[in-house]
Design a protein around this motif. Sequence first.
Motif, PDB file in Angstrom:
ATOM      1  N   LYS A 196      32.949  50.882  38.784  1.00 45.52           N
ATOM      2  CA  LYS A 196      31.765  51.039  39.713  1.00 45.52           C
ATOM      3  C   LYS A 196      30.730  49.884  39.335  1.00 45.52           C
ATOM      4  N   ASP A 197      30.526  49.868  37.898  1.00 44.29           N
ATOM      5  CA  ASP A 197      29.426  48.863  37.406  1.00 44.29           C
ATOM      6  C   ASP A 197      30.031  47.611  37.874  1.00 44.29           C
ATOM      7  N   LEU A 198      31.279  47.139  37.585  1.00 45.57           N
ATOM      8  CA  LEU A 198      31.859  45.893  37.880  1.00 45.57           C
ATOM      9  C   LEU A 198      31.810  45.550  39.404  1.00 45.57           C
ATOM     10  N   VAL A 199      31.926  46.656  40.142  1.00 44.71           N
ATOM     11  CA  VAL A 199      31.692  46.245  41.640  1.00 44.71           C
ATOM     12  C   VAL A 199      30.296  45.720  42.077  1.00 44.71           C
ATOM     13  N   ASP A 200      29.292  46.885  41.263  1.00 45.86           N
ATOM     14  CA  ASP A 200      27.947  46.419  41.636  1.00 45.86           C
ATOM     15  C   ASP A 200      27.497  45.113  41.359  1.00 45.86           C
ATOM     16  N   ILE A 201      28.000  44.717  40.194  1.00 49.26           N
ATOM     17  CA  ILE A 201      27.570  43.251  39.655  1.00 49.26           C
ATOM     18  C   ILE A 201      28.228  42.248  40.464  1.00 49.26           C
ATOM     19  N   MET A 202      29.582  42.659  41.017  1.00 51.49           N
ATOM     20  CA  MET A 202      30.165  41.573  42.214  1.00 51.49           C
ATOM     21  C   MET A 202      29.155  41.564  43.467  1.00 51.49           C
ATOM     22  N   TYR A 243      40.543  41.563  34.288  1.00 53.05           N
ATOM     23  CA  TYR A 243      39.780  41.409  35.406  1.00 53.05           C
ATOM     24  C   TYR A 243      39.125  40.319  35.768  1.00 53.05           C
ATOM     25  N   GLN A 244      39.479  39.437  36.529  1.00 50.77           N
ATOM     26  CA  GLN A 244      38.941  38.070  36.383  1.00 50.77           C
ATOM     27  C   GLN A 244      38.027  37.905  37.642  1.00 50.77           C
ATOM     28  N   LEU A 245      36.869  37.676  37.645  1.00 48.38           N
ATOM     29  CA  LEU A 245      35.760  37.300  38.529  1.00 48.38           C
ATOM     30  C   LEU A 245      35.922  35.951  39.110  1.00 48.38           C
ATOM     31  N   HIS A 246      36.174  35.923  40.433  1.00 54.00           N
ATOM     32  CA  HIS A 246      36.534  34.412  40.935  1.00 54.00           C
ATOM     33  C   HIS A 246      35.371  33.982  41.862  1.00 54.00           C
ATOM     34  N   GLU A 276      25.645  38.477  31.145  1.00 47.14           N
ATOM     35  CA  GLU A 276      24.358  39.366  30.754  1.00 47.14           C
ATOM     36  C   GLU A 276      24.610  40.696  31.412  1.00 47.14           C
ATOM     37  N   LEU A 277      24.836  40.831  32.618  1.00 54.32           N
ATOM     38  CA  LEU A 277      25.135  42.082  33.512  1.00 54.32           C
ATOM     39  C   LEU A 277      26.243  42.848  32.764  1.00 54.32           C
ATOM     40  N   CYS A 278      27.392  42.086  32.713  1.00 53.68           N
ATOM     41  CA  CYS A 278      28.517  42.796  31.954  1.00 53.68           C
ATOM     42  C   CYS A 278      28.234  43.096  30.679  1.00 53.68           C
ATOM     43  N   ASN A 279      27.790  42.627  29.754  1.00 53.12           N
ATOM     44  CA  ASN A 279      27.337  42.763  28.343  1.00 53.12           C
ATOM     45  C   ASN A 279      26.392  44.088  28.471  1.00 53.12           C
ATOM     46  N   ASN A 280      25.624  44.193  29.308  1.00 52.27           N
ATOM     47  CA  ASN A 280      24.695  45.281  29.227  1.00 52.27           C
ATOM     48  C   ASN A 280      25.577  46.670  29.707  1.00 52.27           C
ATOM     49  N   SER A 312      38.970  41.899  47.320  1.00 51.32           N
ATOM     50  CA  SER A 312      37.629  41.517  47.654  1.00 51.32           C
ATOM     51  C   SER A 312      36.642  42.488  47.206  1.00 51.32           C
ATOM     52  N   LYS A 313      35.225  42.185  47.122  1.00 55.97           N
ATOM     53  CA  LYS A 313      34.411  43.028  46.554  1.00 55.97           C
ATOM     54  C   LYS A 313      34.216  44.173  47.598  1.00 55.97           C
TER      55      LYS A 313
END
Length: 540
Positions: free
Chosen positions: A69-75, A91-94, A106-110, A333-334
């Motif tokens: 869920k955090d990853l989706v929010d970042i997307m 998981y590759q962000l494209h 920074e968002l992912c590290n947090n 897709s996001k």
Amino acid sequence: MERITKKLNEIENQYLELENGIIDYTNNIIKSPDLKKKGSKFGIYEQKGKKMMLRLKAVGGELSTQNFKDLVDIMFKQNIPFLHLSTRQNYQLHEVDFDKVKSTIELCNNKEMYFRGGGGNTFRSILVSTYTGVDKKSNFDVIPYAKMIENEVFFIDKAFDFGRKLKIGFSNSSDDEFVMAVQDMGFVAKEINGKKGFKVFAGGGMGRGSKIGHILLEFLPEEDLLKAVKAMIELFYDRGDRVNRMQARLRFLVEKIGIDGFRKLFLEYFNKETVENGIIKPIDYANFIPNLTKFEINNTDENYNQWIDFCVKETKFKDIVSLVLYVKNGDLSKEHAQKLANLLDNINSPIVRATINQNLVIPMVHKSALPYIYEFLNNEIPEIVSESFSIRGQIRACVGSTVCMIGVQDSVSIADSIAVELDNLANLYPQYRKIIFKEAKNIRISGCPSSCAGIPVAPLGFIGLKKRINDVLTDCMQVYMGGILTESIQSLAFEIPNLIIPIDEIPLLVRRLFEDYLEMLQVYDLTFTQYMYERRLEEF
């Protein structure tokens, strides 16, 4: 957490170097190869269209539902259009905008999803058996051990400054033991008289000069696990070739001195090590069961039953199953990722795992939730249900030339063309649909000679290239056959001599091979992998 924060502060200057490198590249001060040097050690690479790909490492492809869920929010926050599930469970962000790379890190590290390694000459993502912990036939759960290694190696600076990459993996049973034989270092769960440990392989790998590894140790006690990994890191750091990149993988060192000489060298490093395992947190999966959502919904239509047949796997727990979500080409897709996050919430699933076949698995689902999940997917993400019935969800392809900077051919569109032919074949012979569906995962397509799609071990593989035919430069692919990793046979795929064919001929070639295979099933009981191995030396 304090330890991690300190290390992140130490490497902050490297993140800043990448950010400044992106600015310099945008202003034509540096070239693409210079930018790659700054980003690849974090798994961050340039894509076509002046975008970046950020490869998020996840041990065994596992994310908690909260992290997903955090990853989706970042997307959504960063306007990242889609994520790609890689063949190494990443998981590759494209298509990340240049000016959003640093803030995305920074968002992912947090959220405790850290960027270090995952690309370049570093310690790469740890591969783990998808069903570990819930599989009926597993020896013991290996993901806690893999996570411990990832957590400890994060602080070993030498592991992020090799002459070439280092890949390791963990298997929870002998069923996929030989997947570990194509890792630089592979661990297979093993018990002797109740004592837990690992059978250890070394010197395998795919790419230029692919090799099947050797047994390094028949049994490594579990308490010596980090000691063994640290010894290999030190050995590879010291003895890996830093001059000739083409000879820089661990397998070339093993080949150079022989497995007996390498084992002796490894034991010298191993015996000098005093490091002890970090914290290993066993997972009691039974504790998740009471929280899994139960439903009172029924569904008996034919498509639902077929979906169950293709997508559900029994676990060692009563009334609990694992569920595969087939993701076409591994791309989400996001918006679809957001809906999947909602689904995970609704069924109260604790974790989700990416697979080496570029799909997702929910390891623990209450059986009563299956009708609800089917209806949810049909209504919200019908592509995932339809891919469950289409061969398109099975063929393993890299992202190809439309995205990748070094891609030669569009592997995704070729995979789709093959799938159309196999879907037509399955419609013609519906009694064989399940077999075709199951075996199609053994077709692997790479847009270039890199091994992103696993061509070196493919039963049937294709590598993109261009060839002059009748004086015309033509889009083609080189055909490979016969890759097999079983207890009785281990063989790399054979490059079929003179079988370089135009891309528009590939779908019909695959169809003919499957037609012959189905005909062979009338007489012999064999898998498509075994069939391709038997045909590897034929004239085509």
